[in-house]
Motif scaffolding. Structure first.
Motif, mmCIF file in Angstrom:
data_model
loop_
_atom_site.group_PDB
_atom_site.id
_atom_site.type_symbol
_atom_site.label_atom_id
_atom_site.label_comp_id
_atom_site.label_asym_id
_atom_site.label_seq_id
_atom_site.Cartn_x
_atom_site.Cartn_y
_atom_site.Cartn_z
ATOM 1 N N UNK A 16 0.888 -1.156 0.000
ATOM 2 C CA UNK A 16 0.000 0.000 0.000
ATOM 3 C C UNK A 16 0.930 1.211 0.000
ATOM 4 N N UNK A 17 1.258 1.712 -1.189
ATOM 5 C CA UNK A 17 2.329 2.693 -1.344
ATOM 6 C C UNK A 17 1.835 3.909 -2.124
ATOM 7 N N UNK A 18 2.193 5.090 -1.632
ATOM 8 C CA UNK A 18 1.951 6.343 -2.330
ATOM 9 C C UNK A 18 3.304 6.922 -2.725
ATOM 10 N N UNK A 19 3.420 7.394 -3.965
ATOM 11 C CA UNK A 19 4.646 8.014 -4.464
ATOM 12 C C UNK A 19 4.313 9.417 -4.940
ATOM 13 N N UNK A 20 5.050 10.397 -4.412
ATOM 14 C CA UNK A 20 4.863 11.792 -4.811
ATOM 15 C C UNK A 20 6.216 12.397 -5.145
ATOM 16 N N UNK A 21 6.213 13.325 -6.076
ATOM 17 C CA UNK A 21 7.456 13.989 -6.459
ATOM 18 C C UNK A 21 7.779 13.693 -7.900
ATOM 19 N N UNK A 22 9.063 13.466 -8.178
ATOM 20 C CA UNK A 22 9.478 13.170 -9.549
ATOM 21 C C UNK A 22 9.731 11.675 -9.702
ATOM 22 N N UNK A 23 9.713 11.212 -10.938
ATOM 23 C CA UNK A 23 10.000 9.804 -11.189
ATOM 24 C C UNK A 23 11.453 9.468 -10.857
ATOM 25 N N UNK A 24 12.320 10.459 -10.842
ATOM 26 C CA UNK A 24 13.724 10.227 -10.527
ATOM 27 C C UNK A 24 13.945 10.038 -9.027
ATOM 28 N N UNK A 25 13.228 10.783 -8.194
ATOM 29 C CA UNK A 25 13.389 10.683 -6.741
ATOM 30 C C UNK A 25 12.039 10.826 -6.054
ATOM 31 N N UNK A 26 11.177 9.819 -6.191
ATOM 32 C CA UNK A 26 9.855 9.942 -5.555
ATOM 33 C C UNK A 26 9.936 9.784 -4.040
ATOM 34 N N UNK B 167 3.415 0.938 3.203
ATOM 35 C CA UNK B 167 4.050 -0.299 3.649
ATOM 36 C C UNK B 167 4.193 -1.265 2.490
ATOM 37 N N UNK B 168 5.169 -2.149 2.641
ATOM 38 C CA UNK B 168 5.378 -3.218 1.692
ATOM 39 C C UNK B 168 5.792 -4.448 2.484
ATOM 40 N N UNK B 169 5.099 -5.544 2.297
ATOM 41 C CA UNK B 169 5.393 -6.801 2.979
ATOM 42 C C UNK B 169 5.656 -7.865 1.927
ATOM 43 N N UNK C 159 8.722 -0.219 5.989
ATOM 44 C CA UNK C 159 7.905 0.949 6.334
ATOM 45 C C UNK C 159 8.465 2.120 5.531
ATOM 46 N N UNK C 160 7.615 2.749 4.749
ATOM 47 C CA UNK C 160 8.037 3.815 3.852
ATOM 48 C C UNK C 160 7.481 5.147 4.324
ATOM 49 N N UNK C 161 8.348 6.144 4.391
ATOM 50 C CA UNK C 161 7.907 7.503 4.691
ATOM 51 C C UNK C 161 8.725 8.439 3.819
ATOM 52 N N UNK C 162 8.277 9.679 3.641
ATOM 53 C CA UNK C 162 9.064 10.615 2.831
ATOM 54 C C UNK C 162 10.470 10.845 3.382
ATOM 55 N N UNK D 270 17.839 -2.350 8.203
ATOM 56 C CA UNK D 270 18.394 -1.112 7.656
ATOM 57 C C UNK D 270 17.378 0.017 7.709
ATOM 58 N N UNK D 271 17.926 1.214 7.694
ATOM 59 C CA UNK D 271 17.155 2.438 7.498
ATOM 60 C C UNK D 271 17.907 3.267 6.465
ATOM 61 N N UNK D 272 17.207 3.674 5.435
ATOM 62 C CA UNK D 272 17.766 4.572 4.427
ATOM 63 C C UNK D 272 17.017 5.889 4.565
ATOM 64 N N UNK D 273 17.703 6.896 5.092
ATOM 65 C CA UNK D 273 17.053 8.189 5.296
ATOM 66 C C UNK D 273 17.554 9.204 4.272
ATOM 67 N N UNK D 274 16.780 10.267 4.105
ATOM 68 C CA UNK D 274 17.066 11.316 3.128
ATOM 69 C C UNK D 274 17.248 10.735 1.725
ATOM 70 N N UNK D 275 16.500 9.671 1.417
ATOM 71 C CA UNK D 275 16.664 8.959 0.150
ATOM 72 C C UNK D 275 16.206 9.757 -1.064
ATOM 73 N N UNK D 276 15.475 10.829 -0.861
ATOM 74 C CA UNK D 276 15.046 11.650 -2.001
ATOM 75 C C UNK D 276 16.070 12.733 -2.332
ATOM 76 N N UNK D 277 17.177 12.749 -1.630
ATOM 77 C CA UNK D 277 18.223 13.744 -1.862
ATOM 78 C C UNK D 277 19.490 13.053 -2.364
#
Length: 184
Positions: free
Chosen positions: A64-74, A79-81, A104-107, A128-135
């Motif tokens: 159940x995922x929402x993507x906002x922004x650009x296709x390059x860095x949404x 969530x994804x299981x 768990x996905x967040x902006x 793992x945690x990948x933060x600031x992934x849109x930058x």
């Protein structure tokens, strides 16, 4: 919006995409329940996101995922299981299995709590945690732990995750590892 069923894979997509800017802008919501990873891999390949064609991928995904922004860095939220994931074929001599992976996905961050990846008798525990992934300055905080793992089985795990630097690499012996990686 649309609801599609490919094989046994239900997929619900809604939102909009503006193709005028480069990269394209999007505001999309995608959901699926107990979808076949094999079918999703076919869909991904059709839109240019492909898994290694030498590998067979099995398992189920609920998302159940929402993507906002650009296709390059949404920026993602939701969530994804993934359950009962198995990757085999190509250079992978024994199947690589992941009983369950919960993202768990967040902006701000993509988080995976502790999960186990196995091949043969080798178990690799990871989180793992990948933060600031849109930058351009994303930050990883990951941990990996295994005790007495077979190096060929570990290489199978690495190859299943698509690390091209491991293609053609072989090895023998055993390895114990307890690593935490933090940084850009």
């Amino acid at each position: 919006s649309t609801d599609v069923k490919l094989g046994r894979t239900p997929l619900s997509v809604s939102g909009d995409m503006d193709l005028r800017p480069t990269p394209a802008a999007l505001n999309m919501h995608v959901s699926t329940k107990n979808a076949s990873i094999t079918e999703i891999a076919k869909i991904a390949g059709a839109v240019g996101v492909a898994f290694n064609p030498n590998y067979q991928i099995k398992g189920d995904i609920t998302a159940d995922v929402t993507a906002k922004g650009t296709t390059k860095q949404p920026a993602l939220s939701g969530t994804l299981l993934a359950k009962d994931v198995q990757v085999s074929g190509g250079e992978i001599k024994q199947p690589v299995r992941v009983p369950q992976l919960n993202l768990a996905l967040s902006p701000d961050a993509i988080r995976a709590n502790s999960f186990t990846v196995s091949s043969g008798k080798t178990n690799l525990n990871a989180a793992f945690t990948l933060s600031q992934y849109t930058t351009p300055k994303s930050i990883i905080d990951a941990s990996l732990k295994t005790d007495g793992a077979s190096i060929p089985e570990l290489l199978s795990i690495v190859k299943a995750y698509g690390m091209e630097t491991a293609e053609g690499v072989t090895g023998s012996g055993a390895l114990s590892l307890d690593v935490r990686v933090q940084g850009p």
